[in-house]
Motif scaffolding. Structure first.
Motif, PDB file in Angstrom:
ATOM      1  N   TYR A  70      30.324  14.914 -31.502  1.00  0.00           N
ATOM      2  CA  TYR A  70      30.334  13.982 -32.628  1.00  0.00           C
ATOM      3  C   TYR A  70      30.976  14.546 -33.902  1.00  0.00           C
ATOM      4  CZ  TYR A  70      27.093  11.372 -29.715  1.00  0.00           C
ATOM      5  OH  TYR A  70      26.525  10.678 -28.680  1.00  0.00           O
ATOM      6  N   LEU A  71      31.027  15.895 -34.024  1.00  0.00           N
ATOM      7  CA  LEU A  71      31.616  16.478 -35.237  1.00  0.00           C
ATOM      8  C   LEU A  71      32.978  17.102 -34.989  1.00  0.00           C
ATOM      9  CD1 LEU A  71      28.430  18.207 -36.742  1.00  0.00           C
ATOM     10  CD2 LEU A  71      29.369  15.945 -37.282  1.00  0.00           C
ATOM     11  N   GLY A  72      33.331  17.267 -33.727  1.00  0.00           N
ATOM     12  CA  GLY A  72      34.626  17.838 -33.397  1.00  0.00           C
ATOM     13  C   GLY A  72      34.780  19.281 -33.817  1.00  0.00           C
ATOM     14  N   GLN A  73      33.677  19.997 -33.939  1.00  0.00           N
ATOM     15  CA  GLN A  73      33.714  21.386 -34.398  1.00  0.00           C
ATOM     16  C   GLN A  73      33.826  22.318 -33.206  1.00  0.00           C
ATOM     17  OE1 GLN A  73      30.368  22.450 -36.789  1.00  0.00           O
ATOM     18  NE2 GLN A  73      31.282  24.335 -37.546  1.00  0.00           N
ATOM     19  N   SER A  74      34.574  23.415 -33.370  1.00  0.00           N
ATOM     20  CA  SER A  74      34.682  24.391 -32.293  1.00  0.00           C
ATOM     21  C   SER A  74      33.302  24.948 -31.961  1.00  0.00           C
ATOM     22  CB  SER A  74      35.621  25.537 -32.698  1.00  0.00           C
ATOM     23  OG  SER A  74      35.141  26.186 -33.851  1.00  0.00           O
ATOM     24  N   VAL A  75      33.051  25.063 -30.682  1.00  0.00           N
ATOM     25  CA  VAL A  75      31.713  25.420 -30.214  1.00  0.00           C
ATOM     26  C   VAL A  75      31.648  26.920 -29.939  1.00  0.00           C
ATOM     27  CG1 VAL A  75      29.995  25.032 -28.423  1.00  0.00           C
ATOM     28  CG2 VAL A  75      31.423  23.143 -29.207  1.00  0.00           C
ATOM     29  N   GLY A  76      30.586  27.551 -30.395  1.00  0.00           N
ATOM     30  CA  GLY A  76      30.378  28.972 -30.133  1.00  0.00           C
ATOM     31  C   GLY A  76      31.053  29.854 -31.165  1.00  0.00           C
ATOM     32  N   GLY A  77      30.469  31.035 -31.378  1.00  0.00           N
ATOM     33  CA  GLY A  77      31.038  31.974 -32.332  1.00  0.00           C
ATOM     34  C   GLY A  77      30.683  31.624 -33.763  1.00  0.00           C
ATOM     35  N   LEU A  78      31.102  32.493 -34.670  1.00  0.00           N
ATOM     36  CA  LEU A  78      30.863  32.286 -36.100  1.00  0.00           C
ATOM     37  C   LEU A  78      32.148  31.976 -36.863  1.00  0.00           C
ATOM     38  CD1 LEU A  78      28.250  35.111 -36.855  1.00  0.00           C
ATOM     39  CD2 LEU A  78      27.826  32.654 -36.649  1.00  0.00           C
ATOM     40  N   PHE A  79      33.278  31.969 -36.142  1.00  0.00           N
ATOM     41  CA  PHE A  79      34.557  31.696 -36.789  1.00  0.00           C
ATOM     42  C   PHE A  79      35.383  30.766 -35.901  1.00  0.00           C
ATOM     43  CE2 PHE A  79      33.315  36.002 -38.096  1.00  0.00           C
ATOM     44  CZ  PHE A  79      33.315  35.864 -39.470  1.00  0.00           C
ATOM     45  N   SER A  80      36.287  30.029 -36.539  1.00  0.00           N
ATOM     46  CA  SER A  80      37.284  29.270 -35.796  1.00  0.00           C
ATOM     47  C   SER A  80      38.290  30.249 -35.187  1.00  0.00           C
ATOM     48  CB  SER A  80      38.008  28.288 -36.722  1.00  0.00           C
ATOM     49  OG  SER A  80      37.094  27.372 -37.297  1.00  0.00           O
ATOM     50  N   PRO A  81      38.956  29.872 -34.102  1.00  0.00           N
ATOM     51  CA  PRO A  81      39.890  30.808 -33.447  1.00  0.00           C
ATOM     52  C   PRO A  81      40.958  31.361 -34.385  1.00  0.00           C
ATOM     53  CG  PRO A  81      39.473  28.908 -32.043  1.00  0.00           C
ATOM     54  CD  PRO A  81      38.801  28.614 -33.349  1.00  0.00           C
ATOM     55  N   GLU A  82      41.439  30.531 -35.318  1.00  0.00           N
ATOM     56  CA  GLU A  82      42.509  30.992 -36.201  1.00  0.00           C
ATOM     57  C   GLU A  82      42.031  31.991 -37.253  1.00  0.00           C
ATOM     58  OE1 GLU A  82      41.148  26.895 -37.715  1.00  0.00           O
ATOM     59  OE2 GLU A  82      41.491  27.921 -35.801  1.00  0.00           O
ATOM     60  N   PHE A  83      40.701  32.081 -37.491  1.00  0.00           N
ATOM     61  CA  PHE A  83      40.175  33.003 -38.500  1.00  0.00           C
ATOM     62  C   PHE A  83      39.546  34.260 -37.893  1.00  0.00           C
ATOM     63  CE2 PHE A  83      40.198  29.112 -41.060  1.00  0.00           C
ATOM     64  CZ  PHE A  83      40.693  29.589 -42.262  1.00  0.00           C
ATOM     65  N   GLU A  84      39.344  34.268 -36.587  1.00  0.00           N
ATOM     66  CA  GLU A  84      38.519  35.306 -35.965  1.00  0.00           C
ATOM     67  C   GLU A  84      39.058  36.715 -36.209  1.00  0.00           C
ATOM     68  OE1 GLU A  84      36.054  35.933 -31.822  1.00  0.00           O
ATOM     69  OE2 GLU A  84      37.437  34.244 -32.057  1.00  0.00           O
ATOM     70  N   ASN A  85      40.369  36.903 -36.105  1.00  0.00           N
ATOM     71  CA  ASN A  85      40.958  38.236 -36.226  1.00  0.00           C
ATOM     72  C   ASN A  85      41.638  38.485 -37.566  1.00  0.00           C
ATOM     73  OD1 ASN A  85      40.242  38.978 -33.525  1.00  0.00           O
ATOM     74  ND2 ASN A  85      41.963  37.757 -32.772  1.00  0.00           N
ATOM     75  N   LEU A  86      41.472  37.579 -38.514  1.00  0.00           N
ATOM     76  CA  LEU A  86      42.082  37.743 -39.828  1.00  0.00           C
ATOM     77  C   LEU A  86      41.195  38.604 -40.721  1.00  0.00           C
ATOM     78  CD1 LEU A  86      43.440  34.154 -40.635  1.00  0.00           C
ATOM     79  CD2 LEU A  86      44.716  36.139 -39.824  1.00  0.00           C
ATOM     80  N   PRO A  87      41.761  39.279 -41.721  1.00  0.00           N
ATOM     81  CA  PRO A  87      40.935  40.029 -42.682  1.00  0.00           C
ATOM     82  C   PRO A  87      40.114  39.073 -43.537  1.00  0.00           C
ATOM     83  CG  PRO A  87      43.243  40.012 -43.367  1.00  0.00           C
ATOM     84  CD  PRO A  87      43.207  39.433 -41.987  1.00  0.00           C
ATOM     85  N   TRP A  88      39.085  39.626 -44.204  1.00  0.00           N
ATOM     86  CA  TRP A  88      38.190  38.789 -44.994  1.00  0.00           C
ATOM     87  C   TRP A  88      38.916  38.183 -46.187  1.00  0.00           C
ATOM     88  CZ3 TRP A  88      33.673  37.001 -43.512  1.00  0.00           C
ATOM     89  CH2 TRP A  88      32.983  37.672 -42.491  1.00  0.00           C
TER      90      TRP A  88
END
Length: 328
Positions: free
Chosen positions: A165-183
């Motif tokens: 219903y929200l279309g949000q990526s499931v699992g993890g604490l970050f979206s795939p595009e942010f996972e390996n980026l610096p803070w």
């Protein structure tokens, strides 16, 4: 108060010393070690293992030495150099692995603890002073649901709802595009947008439990003579509640800090695996299964330290809330 604090700090140091010994004993109890498990696994796959290499590794990490020598090397390196040892499986310093996982674990644990208190405190008070209302019965029902349903099952339900219903990526604490980026501010915002599902899931049982604790203790105080006397003297009802019975009822509420902190870190392992959370629980489970003793021992020691620190915080808050505790 100073004497009270010094006594508690001495108890804390003695407890941590005993815990460190017990931790090392526990991780040494299973037969064999990491190298034995690794050799057995490779042999089962038909891979030939160089015994000279295995013996060299065993000598390098001191696995053939007596227990007390291994313990002294481990604990002295932690105390004097901040060195928790080397992870056999990851071939990296344990300290770097712990720091990677503990940062997000602490963020998640503190957020969950604040959520538990923010929800349980007002609902517990309301369900006590309006105990026969529809809202109080609804809070009791939700409390039973929160205690009865396992966290990992709630996690699966929330994952489905958020995706459906929200279309949000499931699992993890970050979206795939942010996972390996610096803070950055954008990554922090993405973390916050993903944090609400694990916070609610992990906080359900604790919230339900504290609502019932707060309700039961406040009900026990509301009809005591000092409350009746204060009400007869004309004190406003909200002032009377917060100044006297609520403060007394907070004692068991505050004392839960000692078990909530480590419980949030270690007790949510299955939920963290289901939600694919980069926290310490899954890594601790993996280290125990592979007998990665320095990594497992360091995690257990840190969780024990959290328990002791949580208990110390509880003691200080209880002594501040109720002077009878520190004087007795």
């Amino acid at each position: 108060m100073l004497t009270f604090l010094i006594r508690r700090l001495v108890y804390m140091l003695v407890t941590l010393a005993l815990v460190s010994v017990l931790t090392f004993v526990i991780i040494q109890l299973p037969p064999g070690d990491y190298l034995s498990s690794m050799v057995a696994g490779l042999s089962a796959e038909g891979v030939q293992v160089n015994q000279a290499f295995v013996e060299g590794m065993r000598e390098r990490y001191g696995l053939g030495e007596p227990f007390y020598i291994q313990y002294w090397k481990w604990i002295s390196n932690i105390l004097f150099y901040g060195d928790f040892g080397q992870s056999f499986e990851w071939n990296r310093p344990v300290a770097s692995l712990i720091y990677e996982r503990m940062g997000l674990t602490v963020v998640l644990s503190v957020s969950t603890l604040l959520f538990i208190w923010a929800v349980a405190f007002p609902i517990g008070i309301y369900s006590a002073i309006r105990r026969h209302s529809i809202g109080a019965h609804l809070a009791t029902f939700v409390g039973f649901i929160g205690l009865a349903i396992p966290n990992f099952l709630i996690a699966l339900v929330f994952m489905y709802l958020s995706f459906r219903y929200l279309g949000q990526s499931v699992g993890g604490l970050f979206s795939p595009e942010f996972e390996n980026l610096p803070w950055s501010l954008a990554k922090v915002g993405d973390l916050i947008s993903h944090l609400w599902i694990p916070v609610i899931v992990l906080g359900m049982a604790g919230t339900a439990s504290l609502i019932r604790i707060m309700r039961a203790n406040l009900l026990d105080e509301l009809n005591k003579p000092y409350v009746v006397t204060a009400r007869a003297m004309g004190h406003p009802e909200h002032v009377l509640l917060l100044k006297y019975p609520v403060r007394v009822a907070l004692n068991p509420f505050v004392s839960t800090v000692g078990w909530v902190l480590p419980g949030l870190v270690s007790g949510a392992t299955i939920t963290a695996i289901v939600l694919n959370l980069p926290t310490s629980g899954p890594m601790l489970l993996r280290s125990l299964l592979t007998q990665d003793m320095y990594l497992a021992g360091s995690f257990i020691l840190l969780l024990s330290t959290l328990t002791v620190i949580g208990t110390l915080i509880s003691d200080i808050l209880l002594a501040w809330l109720d002077p009878r505790i520190r004087y007795s």
